[in-house]
Write a protein that holds these residues in place. Structure first.
Motif, PDB file in Angstrom:
ATOM      1  N   ASP A  12       0.842  -1.200   0.000  1.00 44.26           N
ATOM      2  CA  ASP A  12       0.000   0.000   0.000  1.00 44.26           C
ATOM      3  C   ASP A  12       0.873   1.245   0.000  1.00 44.26           C
ATOM      4  N   PHE A  13       0.447   2.232  -0.772  1.00 50.12           N
ATOM      5  CA  PHE A  13       1.142   3.523  -0.812  1.00 50.12           C
ATOM      6  C   PHE A  13       0.429   4.454   0.158  1.00 50.12           C
ATOM      7  N   VAL A  14       1.170   5.023   1.106  1.00 49.69           N
ATOM      8  CA  VAL A  14       0.541   5.713   2.229  1.00 49.69           C
ATOM      9  C   VAL A  14       1.219   7.044   2.524  1.00 49.69           C
ATOM     10  N   LEU A  15       0.471   7.886   3.236  1.00 51.29           N
ATOM     11  CA  LEU A  15       1.054   9.082   3.828  1.00 51.29           C
ATOM     12  C   LEU A  15       0.858   9.015   5.332  1.00 51.29           C
ATOM     13  N   ALA A  16       1.707   9.731   6.048  1.00 53.60           N
ATOM     14  CA  ALA A  16       1.615   9.762   7.508  1.00 53.60           C
ATOM     15  C   ALA A  16       1.628  11.202   7.989  1.00 53.60           C
ATOM     16  N   PRO A  17       0.687  11.605   8.836  1.00 55.87           N
ATOM     17  CA  PRO A  17       0.750  12.925   9.457  1.00 55.87           C
ATOM     18  C   PRO A  17       2.005  13.047  10.319  1.00 55.87           C
TER      19      PRO A  17
END
Length: 345
Positions: free
Chosen positions: A79-84
């Motif tokens: 999965d391609f994700v972003l993180a705060p």
């Protein structure tokens, strides 16, 4: 892996470091494909005491999930994700109230031994509540704008939301860095028609105009205060979004806010005391708000506009460096040669 550490003011090094491993069943390991340098990283760059053990740096990143703990649901490898910039479980009472930066199980990257995001990989605690799956790949042209959702876009939006910006409010934004410019964009999205940007770097304030600023005030200090008041018939603006953090910026905010107005501070404070007394705030009924942005609370609201191309917050990036060139990126931002530097490990 390679990772960035700061050993003292001005001393940034990219070194070999142990690969991150799962430590808790709620963890995930993310291989980072984009990161960046934040304006707040320049504060320790100026004043961090020298030490023999470097502090891990970076809190903004996108990447691929490589490993998942046994208690993480809703994510899978690849999965391609972003993180705060703050991790959170997204289920506690504070998270449910939109205060993810106060999560009972949360924390911040690079603090208390946590790895930093200016690296090739990172361990993500509370992965299920922190990571946001993205419907794009590593080659997407949207990556710069998606990367702003990890911090600066959400922080600018937080400033405007806490100030309750709406079509009836006038706005002053103090600071033409990435957060200030995205506070302009956010104020326009929330309907503000009069937005005064206090900044003196022409290439940046031009972006501010394109994001929605109606007036530019390059003057600082008392001269800048007088200019804003001149533009507003002597009364100042309903809201002031302070995106710098220095005492001089706070003093300008107090000087340009309208009676009954709101000062929303999201610049990392670099002072211990502020004149919050009768004459500055209490007497004219001025509200002081702001704080570290609970970015996770805003991602679901802001992400569709980025994916649809309706907004381009990624325009704040004006330089890209490889991981080993991160020290050069710090120098460029410190010398105002770059607005915001993206890192491509």
């Amino acid at each position: 892996m390679r990772a960035t550490f700061m050993y003292g003011a001005g001393d940034v090094r990219v070194e070999d470091a142990p690969d991150p491993v799962l430590e808790q069943p709620t963890d995930a390991i993310v291989r980072i494909v984009r990161a960046c340098i934040c304006g707040s990283d320049l504060h320790p760059y100026h004043n961090l005491p020298a030490s023999t053990g470097g502090a891990p740096m970076g809190h903004e990143f996108l990447g691929f999930v490589e490993e998942i703990g046994s208690e993480v649901a809703g994510l899978k490898r690849g999965d391609f994700v972003l993180a705060p910039f703050a991790y959170a479980d997204n289920t506690c009472d504070f998270c449910c109230e939109g205060l993810h930066t106060s999560c009972r199980k949360g924390g911040f990257w690079g603090v208390g031994g946590m790895g930093g995001g200016q690296a090739e990989a990172i361990r993500v605690p509370q992965a299920q509540g922190t990571l946001v799956n993205l419907p794009v790949g590593e080659d997407s042209a949207l990556l710069p704008s998606l990367l702003t959702l990890t911090d600066v876009y959400g922080t600018g939006y937080h400033a405007a939301k806490r100030a309750k910006v709406n079509p009836r409010t006038t706005v002053t934004v103090i600071g033409d860095g990435a957060v200030g410019l995205l506070a302009v964009l956010s104020a326009r999205q929330l309907g503000a028609e009069r937005i005064i940007l206090m900044g003196r770097h022409e290439e940046r304030t031009q972006i501010g105009r394109e994001f929605g600023a109606t007036d530019i005030v390059p003057e600082r200090g008392q001269e800048g205060i007088e200019r804003v008041r001149e533009l507003t018939g002597g009364v100042g603006t309903h809201t002031v979004l302070e995106a710098v953090g220095y005492m001089s910026a706070y003093e300008m905010a107090v000087g340009v806010v309208r009676p009954g107005g709101v000062i929303s501070r999201v610049g990392m404070p670099q002072y211990e005391e502020a004149p919050i007394g009768f004459t500055s705030l209490f007497g004219p009924n001025i509200t002081l708000t702001g704080g570290p942005a609970p970015v996770r609370a805003y991602i679901d609201e802001l992400l569709p506009g980025v994916l649809e191309g309706k907004v381009e917050p990624g325009r704040v990036f004006d330089r890209t460096v490889g991981l080993d060139m991160v020290p050069d990126g710090y120098r460029a931002m410190d010398r105002r040669e770059a607005l915001k530097v993206m890192v491509q490990p």
